[in-house]
Write a protein that holds these residues in place. Sequence first.
Motif, short mmCIF file in Angstrom:
data_model
loop_
_atom_site.label_atom_id
_atom_site.label_comp_id
_atom_site.label_asym_id
_atom_site.label_seq_id
_atom_site.Cartn_x
_atom_site.Cartn_y
_atom_site.Cartn_z
N TYR A 1 0.82 -1.23 -0.09
CA TYR A 1 0.14 -0.01 0.03
C TYR A 1 0.92 1.26 0.06
O TYR A 1 1.84 1.45 0.83
N THR A 2 0.54 2.23 -0.83
CA THR A 2 1.27 3.49 -0.93
C THR A 2 0.51 4.82 -0.45
O THR A 2 1.20 5.74 -0.29
N GLY A 3 -0.64 4.59 -0.34
CA GLY A 3 -1.64 5.64 -0.08
C GLY A 3 -2.35 6.47 -1.37
O GLY A 3 -2.96 7.26 -1.27
N GLY A 4 -1.60 5.97 -2.57
CA GLY A 4 -2.08 6.76 -3.97
C GLY A 4 -3.29 6.09 -4.25
O GLY A 4 -3.71 4.82 -3.78
N LYS A 5 -3.78 6.40 -5.31
CA LYS A 5 -5.22 6.16 -5.79
C LYS A 5 -4.93 4.53 -6.35
O LYS A 5 -6.10 3.94 -6.19
N ASP A 6 -3.92 4.07 -6.93
CA ASP A 6 -4.13 2.79 -7.43
C ASP A 6 -3.98 1.86 -6.30
O ASP A 6 -4.80 0.74 -6.32
N SER A 7 -3.28 1.73 -5.44
CA SER A 7 -3.42 0.89 -4.39
C SER A 7 -4.67 0.88 -3.79
O SER A 7 -4.91 -0.10 -3.04
N LEU B 1 -6.46 -4.46 -10.86
CA LEU B 1 -6.26 -3.58 -11.77
C LEU B 1 -5.41 -3.97 -12.96
O LEU B 1 -5.35 -3.18 -14.03
N TRP B 2 -4.70 -4.98 -12.97
CA TRP B 2 -3.71 -5.36 -13.99
C TRP B 2 -4.41 -5.50 -15.45
O TRP B 2 -5.34 -6.03 -15.55
N GLY C 1 -1.69 -2.63 -6.54
CA GLY C 1 -2.51 -1.64 -7.60
C GLY C 1 -1.71 -1.57 -8.83
O GLY C 1 -1.90 -0.78 -9.67
N ALA C 2 -0.95 -2.74 -9.22
CA ALA C 2 -0.16 -2.83 -10.62
C ALA C 2 -1.02 -2.67 -11.69
O ALA C 2 -2.15 -3.52 -11.53
N ILE C 3 -0.86 -1.87 -12.73
CA ILE C 3 -1.74 -1.83 -13.75
C ILE C 3 -1.04 -2.35 -15.05
O ILE C 3 -1.54 -2.96 -15.79
N ALA C 4 0.11 -1.90 -15.35
CA ALA C 4 0.89 -2.41 -16.60
C ALA C 4 2.33 -2.72 -16.19
O ALA C 4 2.91 -2.99 -17.49
N SER C 5 2.83 -2.28 -15.09
CA SER C 5 4.45 -2.42 -14.92
C SER C 5 4.81 -3.86 -14.80
O SER C 5 4.49 -4.66 -13.54
N ARG C 6 5.32 -4.38 -15.62
CA ARG C 6 5.77 -5.81 -15.76
C ARG C 6 6.60 -6.12 -14.72
O ARG C 6 7.04 -7.14 -13.88
N LEU D 1 -9.84 3.27 -16.62
CA LEU D 1 -9.43 3.10 -15.05
C LEU D 1 -9.27 4.30 -14.49
O LEU D 1 -9.88 4.70 -13.37
N LEU D 2 -8.63 5.65 -15.03
CA LEU D 2 -8.57 6.58 -14.37
C LEU D 2 -9.98 7.47 -14.08
O LEU D 2 -10.28 8.07 -12.78
N LEU D 3 -10.83 7.12 -15.03
CA LEU D 3 -12.30 7.76 -14.73
C LEU D 3 -13.02 7.11 -13.67
O LEU D 3 -13.71 7.64 -12.76
N GLU D 4 -12.53 5.54 -13.56
CA GLU D 4 -13.43 4.88 -12.68
C GLU D 4 -12.86 5.57 -11.23
O GLU D 4 -13.53 5.68 -10.19
N GLU D 5 -11.66 5.69 -10.98
CA GLU D 5 -10.62 6.14 -9.80
C GLU D 5 -11.42 7.52 -9.38
O GLU D 5 -11.69 7.59 -8.29
#
Length: 225
Positions: free
Chosen positions: A7-13, A123-124, A97-102, A131-135
């Motif tokens: 967890y980072t505290g950011g939107k993705d995590s 979110l992968w 919250g990984a999305i695209a970073s392999r 996704l940004l609009l959902e968040e």
Amino acid sequence: MDLIALYTGGKDSHYALIKAVQEGHVVKCLLTAEPGRQDSYMFHAVNARWALLHGQSMGLPHYLIQVSGVKEREVEELGDALAKYKRECGAEGVVTGAIASRYQKERVDRLAERLGLRHISPLWGKNQEELLLEEAEAEEFIIVAAMAMGLDERWLGARVGPEEARRLIELSRRYGFSPVGEGGEFETFVLRSPLLKRSVKILSAEKFWSPSGWGYLLIKEAALS
């Protein structure tokens, strides 16, 4: 499944937690890594420790660990912490919250396999603009770092709702950066969401802006409200 969250505290995590809970998983605890270097390949360096407020708001155990920020070494340091805290939390899986970073996903995949955990990454592979609009609909967050061409100082501290999300998408198309900031083009901090029993109020913050065209917002004081 009982989960430990990276967890980072950011939107993705944070949005990954929302999705995991919606899928029927139970988040047992949070683990936040604070890197010793700004150029960490794995972790957010800006305002990491303020994520502890989210754990308090959700009523979850929340562990803050220090990692070197050195490529690959920080992954092993994370593995040591995961081994320790998965036992304390009784976790069967780890959510990210990984999305695209392999680079990031593959390393967490390997750690999870080694530790007998299942890696949940809701979110992968999602369409990043959608996704940004959902968040932006699901959680209230601000931008705390702007590193991409096209993002000027005015974005630091800006609250991102649907309108701002659409503007970010326009800029990402024009300047060629990830609309969700997956490559570190920008970083965020969540203030309010359905998972937070109390929202976060930033009481004091300081902007740093480089003549090279990048900067960050350093939170100096914040509290639950």
